[in-house]
Design an enzyme around this catalytic site. Structure first.
Site, short mmCIF file in Angstrom:
data_model
loop_
_atom_site.label_atom_id
_atom_site.label_comp_id
_atom_site.label_asym_id
_atom_site.label_seq_id
_atom_site.Cartn_x
_atom_site.Cartn_y
_atom_site.Cartn_z
N LEU A 1 39.82 72.84 -36.86
CA LEU A 1 39.02 72.92 -35.63
C LEU A 1 39.97 72.76 -34.46
CD1 LEU A 1 35.59 71.36 -34.89
CD2 LEU A 1 37.45 71.02 -33.27
N GLY B 1 37.63 77.15 -37.37
CA GLY B 1 38.16 78.07 -38.36
C GLY B 1 37.82 77.65 -39.77
N ASP C 1 35.78 85.25 -33.91
CA ASP C 1 37.13 84.80 -33.58
C ASP C 1 38.04 85.98 -33.25
OD1 ASP C 1 36.97 85.64 -36.25
OD2 ASP C 1 38.64 84.37 -36.87
N ARG C 2 37.85 87.09 -33.97
CA ARG C 2 38.64 88.29 -33.68
C ARG C 2 38.28 88.85 -32.30
NH1 ARG C 2 37.28 91.98 -38.60
NH2 ARG C 2 38.66 93.47 -37.52
N GLY D 1 34.04 89.67 -36.69
CA GLY D 1 34.19 88.22 -36.57
C GLY D 1 34.35 87.76 -35.13
N TYR E 1 33.06 98.41 -33.99
CA TYR E 1 32.18 98.36 -35.14
C TYR E 1 30.83 99.02 -34.82
CZ TYR E 1 34.86 95.17 -38.17
OH TYR E 1 35.79 94.61 -39.02
#
Length: 252
Positions: free
Chosen positions: A14, A10, A104-105, A102, A95
Site C-alpha cells: 500500500l 497494490g 492503476d494502469r 486496471g 479498451y
C-alpha cells in the site's frame, strides 16, 4: 487548504502520499499482507489524522479493498474510489469497455502525462507483482498494453512447478541486489533470468512502438521492482516511483 490522502493499494504493498495545494508529498509504502488491520497504524495512521478526504486506486483483492475503505469511512473521511474512464484529462482509453483497464494502469498513464509529456508518445511500465506495459501515442490515445508476471511471479512459478529447480535452490544464500547475466548457481540463474526477461520485453515493446508510431516513445518506469528493472534496461527511461499517485493527484 484541503488535504487529500492518495492511496495506491497494490497486490502486495500500500502506497500513499498527501495532495495539497497542487503539490504531492513524498510517497510512503508498507506491505499489507492481505490484511487492512496491519496497515491502519503507524505512519499511515498519522497521515490519516491530518487529511480531509481520501482518493484511492486499488487492484488488491476485493475483500481487502472493501475492508480498508470501510474502516476509512468509519473514521469520518469521505472516500473516492478511482476507476478507469473512457476519457480523462486528454487521455483516451483504448479498451472497448473502459472499466476493464486496471485503474492503476490508467492512473499511471495520467501520471506520466502530468510530468509534462502530454505531447510525447509514452511507454508506461509498471513493475510490480505483475509487469504491465502501456503505449500512449502523441495525441493521448491509449494504443493498448501487455501484462506478464513480474520477476517474483516468474521465479515463483518455476519453483512451484519444477521439482528439479526448486531442489537445487535450497540451501543457497540469497544473491545480492545485482544479478550477473550468466549466474553460477541455480538461485542466481532464476532471479537473473526473470530480470533479463522483464527488461527484454520492455525493450522489444519499445521497438514495436516505434514501428507503430514512427517514433520511439518515452519510457516511464514505476513500481516496487522499478529500480531492479532500471538496472537491466539498455534504453533511456525515467524512473518515477510515485507515478500512480501523481495520476490521482492530477485528477484531484
Amino acid at each position: 487548504m484541503t488535504r487529500c490522502l492518495c492511496l495506491d493499494i497494490g497486490n502486495s504493498r500500500l502506497k500513499w502520499a498527501i495532495a495539497s495545494g497542487g503539490r504531492l508529498s513524498r510517497q510512503r509504502a508498507v506491505e499489507h499482507h492481505g490484511r487492512c488491520s496491519s496497515v491502519l497504524r503507524g505512519p499511515l495512521a498519522r497521515a490519516l489524522d491530518s487529511v480531509d478526504s481520501v482518493a484511492c486506486v486499488s487492484v488488491a483483492a476485493p475483500a481487502l479493498t472493501t475492508a480498508l475503505l470501510t474502516q476509512l469511512r468509519l473514521l469520518g473521511l469521505p472516500v473516492q474510489r478511482f476507476q478507469s474512464r473512457r476519457e480523462q484529462l486528454g487521455l483516451r482509453n483504448g479498451y472497448r469497455e473502459a472499466w476493464r483497464l486496471g485503474a492503476d494502469r490508467w492512473a499511471g498513464m495520467l501520471g506520466a502525462r502530468a510530468l509534462g509529456h502530454a505531447s510525447r508518445s509514452l511507454l508506461v511500465v509498471g513493475a510490480g507483482t505483475a509487469l504491465t506495459v502501456d503505449l500512449v501515442d502523441q495525441t493521448g490515445r491509449h494504443r493498448g498494453g501487455v501484462i506478464v508476471p513480474g520477476r517474483r511471479l516468474m521465479a515463483a512459478a518455476l519453483l512451484a512447478d519444477t521439482a528439479g529447480i526448486a531442489r537445487r535452490t535450497r540451501g543457497l544464500p540469497r544473491p545480492g541486489t545485482r544479478s550477473p547475466v550468466f549466474a553460477t548457481d541455480t538461485r542466481g540463474a532464476l532471479r537473473g533470468g526473470a530480470e533479463q526477461a522483464a527488461a527484454a520485453l520492455v525493450e522489444r515493446l519499445r521497438l514495436e512502438a516505434r514501428r507503430k508510431l514512427g517514433q520511439y516513445p518515452r519510457v516511464v518506469l514505476t513500481g516496487g521492482d522499478g529500480p531492479t528493472l532500471a538496472r537491466k534496461l539498455k534504453c533511456k527511461f525515467k524512473l518515477v516511483p510515485d507515478l500512480v499517485l501523481r495520476g490521482l493527484a492530477a485528477v484531484l
